[in-house]
Write a protein that holds these residues in place. Sequence first.
Motif, mmCIF file in Angstrom:
data_model
loop_
_atom_site.group_PDB
_atom_site.id
_atom_site.type_symbol
_atom_site.label_atom_id
_atom_site.label_comp_id
_atom_site.label_asym_id
_atom_site.label_seq_id
_atom_site.Cartn_x
_atom_site.Cartn_y
_atom_site.Cartn_z
ATOM 1 N N ILE A 3 0.861 -1.183 0.000
ATOM 2 C CA ILE A 3 0.000 0.000 0.000
ATOM 3 C C ILE A 3 0.892 1.226 0.000
ATOM 4 N N ARG A 4 0.598 2.154 -0.879
ATOM 5 C CA ARG A 4 1.271 3.460 -0.833
ATOM 6 C C ARG A 4 0.184 4.523 -0.855
ATOM 7 N N THR A 5 0.133 5.332 0.193
ATOM 8 C CA THR A 5 -0.995 6.243 0.332
ATOM 9 C C THR A 5 -0.666 7.370 1.305
ATOM 10 N N PRO A 6 -1.340 8.516 1.167
ATOM 11 C CA PRO A 6 -1.233 9.544 2.202
ATOM 12 C C PRO A 6 -1.868 9.042 3.493
ATOM 13 N N ALA A 7 -1.356 9.488 4.632
ATOM 14 C CA ALA A 7 -1.859 9.022 5.916
ATOM 15 C C ALA A 7 -1.591 10.061 6.990
ATOM 16 N N ILE A 8 -2.453 10.050 8.005
ATOM 17 C CA ILE A 8 -2.246 10.886 9.189
ATOM 18 C C ILE A 8 -1.663 10.002 10.282
ATOM 19 N N LEU A 9 -0.530 10.395 10.813
ATOM 20 C CA LEU A 9 0.089 9.615 11.886
ATOM 21 C C LEU A 9 -0.675 9.855 13.186
ATOM 22 N N CYS A 10 -1.174 8.776 13.805
ATOM 23 C CA CYS A 10 -1.986 8.896 15.021
ATOM 24 C C CYS A 10 -1.254 8.473 16.280
ATOM 25 N N SER A 11 -0.344 7.515 16.184
ATOM 26 C CA SER A 11 0.386 7.105 17.384
ATOM 27 C C SER A 11 1.716 6.479 17.009
ATOM 28 N N VAL A 12 2.647 6.551 17.964
ATOM 29 C CA VAL A 12 3.985 5.976 17.810
ATOM 30 C C VAL A 12 4.322 5.262 19.110
ATOM 31 N N LEU A 13 4.603 3.961 19.020
ATOM 32 C CA LEU A 13 4.941 3.160 20.202
ATOM 33 C C LEU A 13 6.322 2.551 19.998
ATOM 34 N N PRO A 14 7.300 2.925 20.831
ATOM 35 C CA PRO A 14 8.643 2.342 20.683
ATOM 36 C C PRO A 14 8.587 0.818 20.716
ATOM 37 N N GLY A 16 11.369 -2.558 20.298
ATOM 38 C CA GLY A 16 12.735 -3.004 20.077
ATOM 39 C C GLY A 16 13.726 -1.893 20.404
ATOM 40 N N GLU A 17 14.941 -2.060 19.941
ATOM 41 C CA GLU A 17 16.012 -1.126 20.302
ATOM 42 C C GLU A 17 15.930 0.184 19.539
ATOM 43 N N HIS A 18 15.528 0.138 18.272
ATOM 44 C CA HIS A 18 15.566 1.350 17.453
ATOM 45 C C HIS A 18 14.248 1.645 16.730
ATOM 46 N N GLY A 19 13.334 0.700 16.689
ATOM 47 C CA GLY A 19 12.139 0.869 15.877
ATOM 48 C C GLY A 19 10.930 1.340 16.659
ATOM 49 N N ALA A 20 9.791 1.377 15.961
ATOM 50 C CA ALA A 20 8.525 1.770 16.581
ATOM 51 C C ALA A 20 7.384 1.179 15.768
ATOM 52 N N ILE A 21 6.267 0.970 16.445
ATOM 53 C CA ILE A 21 5.025 0.595 15.766
ATOM 54 C C ILE A 21 4.178 1.854 15.648
ATOM 55 N N ILE A 22 3.800 2.179 14.439
ATOM 56 C CA ILE A 22 2.986 3.364 14.204
ATOM 57 C C ILE A 22 1.566 2.943 13.837
ATOM 58 N N ARG A 23 0.625 3.823 14.124
ATOM 59 C CA ARG A 23 -0.745 3.670 13.637
ATOM 60 C C ARG A 23 -1.068 4.903 12.826
ATOM 61 N N VAL A 24 -1.516 4.666 11.610
ATOM 62 C CA VAL A 24 -1.836 5.768 10.705
ATOM 63 C C VAL A 24 -3.270 5.606 10.219
ATOM 64 N N ARG A 45 12.880 10.868 13.768
ATOM 65 C CA ARG A 45 12.199 11.409 14.954
ATOM 66 C C ARG A 45 11.304 12.599 14.623
ATOM 67 N N PRO A 46 11.767 13.591 13.844
ATOM 68 C CA PRO A 46 10.878 14.722 13.532
ATOM 69 C C PRO A 46 9.772 14.379 12.537
ATOM 70 N N VAL A 47 9.907 13.246 11.863
ATOM 71 C CA VAL A 47 8.877 12.813 10.922
ATOM 72 C C VAL A 47 7.740 12.113 11.660
ATOM 73 N N LEU A 48 8.102 11.311 12.658
ATOM 74 C CA LEU A 48 7.130 10.479 13.361
ATOM 75 C C LEU A 48 6.566 11.201 14.578
ATOM 76 N N ILE A 49 5.837 12.275 14.311
ATOM 77 C CA ILE A 49 5.143 13.064 15.320
ATOM 78 C C ILE A 49 3.654 12.925 15.063
ATOM 79 N N PRO A 50 2.861 12.464 16.043
ATOM 80 C CA PRO A 50 1.416 12.350 15.824
ATOM 81 C C PRO A 50 0.811 13.655 15.320
ATOM 82 N N GLY A 51 -0.038 13.526 14.327
ATOM 83 C CA GLY A 51 -0.627 14.676 13.663
ATOM 84 C C GLY A 51 0.015 14.981 12.326
ATOM 85 N N ASN A 52 1.245 14.510 12.123
ATOM 86 C CA ASN A 52 1.914 14.762 10.853
ATOM 87 C C ASN A 52 1.202 14.042 9.709
#
Length: 202
Positions: A3-14, A16-24, A45-52
């Motif tokens: 899937i490639r699509t525009p999305a609104i980032l709603c949450s970021v959950l760390p 593992g050591e460096h990654g995160a699970i996002i909900r869009v 980090r500045p990309v994965l801000i909820p609301g972006n």
Amino acid sequence: MLIRTPAILCSVLPHGEHGAIIRVLTAEHGLAAAYVAGARGRELRPVLIPGNLLEVEVRARAASQLPSARVELVASRGPWLSEPLPSAGIGWACALTAAALPEGHPYPLLCDSLAALLDAICHAPSARGWARVLAGYEVLLLREVGYGTAPAPPPDEPWPDLLARLERQGKAIANRLLADRTRDVMGARAILLDRLRRMGGE
């Protein structure tokens, strides 16, 4: 799946050591969760801000696996996060959306409405310009997931009445949408309402 699509980032959950699970939230695919490698690095980090607003590419090799995602920034809400009221409004709207919606069910009207709400929070001259939009978004979300038929707030509703409406809606949201996670998510709403009351909506 790809899937490639525009999305609104709603949450970021760390994760593992460096990654995160996002909900869009996407218009065509609804709420989607995916793993982003390197999410806590300097570049993302500045990309994965909820609301972006993001452009996301989501890949999954099997239905049983958590998809992975690559993200590109389209529009940032970062400049407004240093302001107490906009920051609280963005935080609540995104946390509510991430917690309340089931994954994989498209809600195009909610996606458009969330985008409009975030724009209003960032560009209205004061909270009086967007608190009513927020109340309307909550009404719409409750309605879209099958709870209630309350009307949207009228445009001429006095400020104290609007705050009282938000109080009533908060109880419906806590009891119906977030009954199993009230403490975690409703804390963001409590911060928002406290700031709206103390600052008089300015």
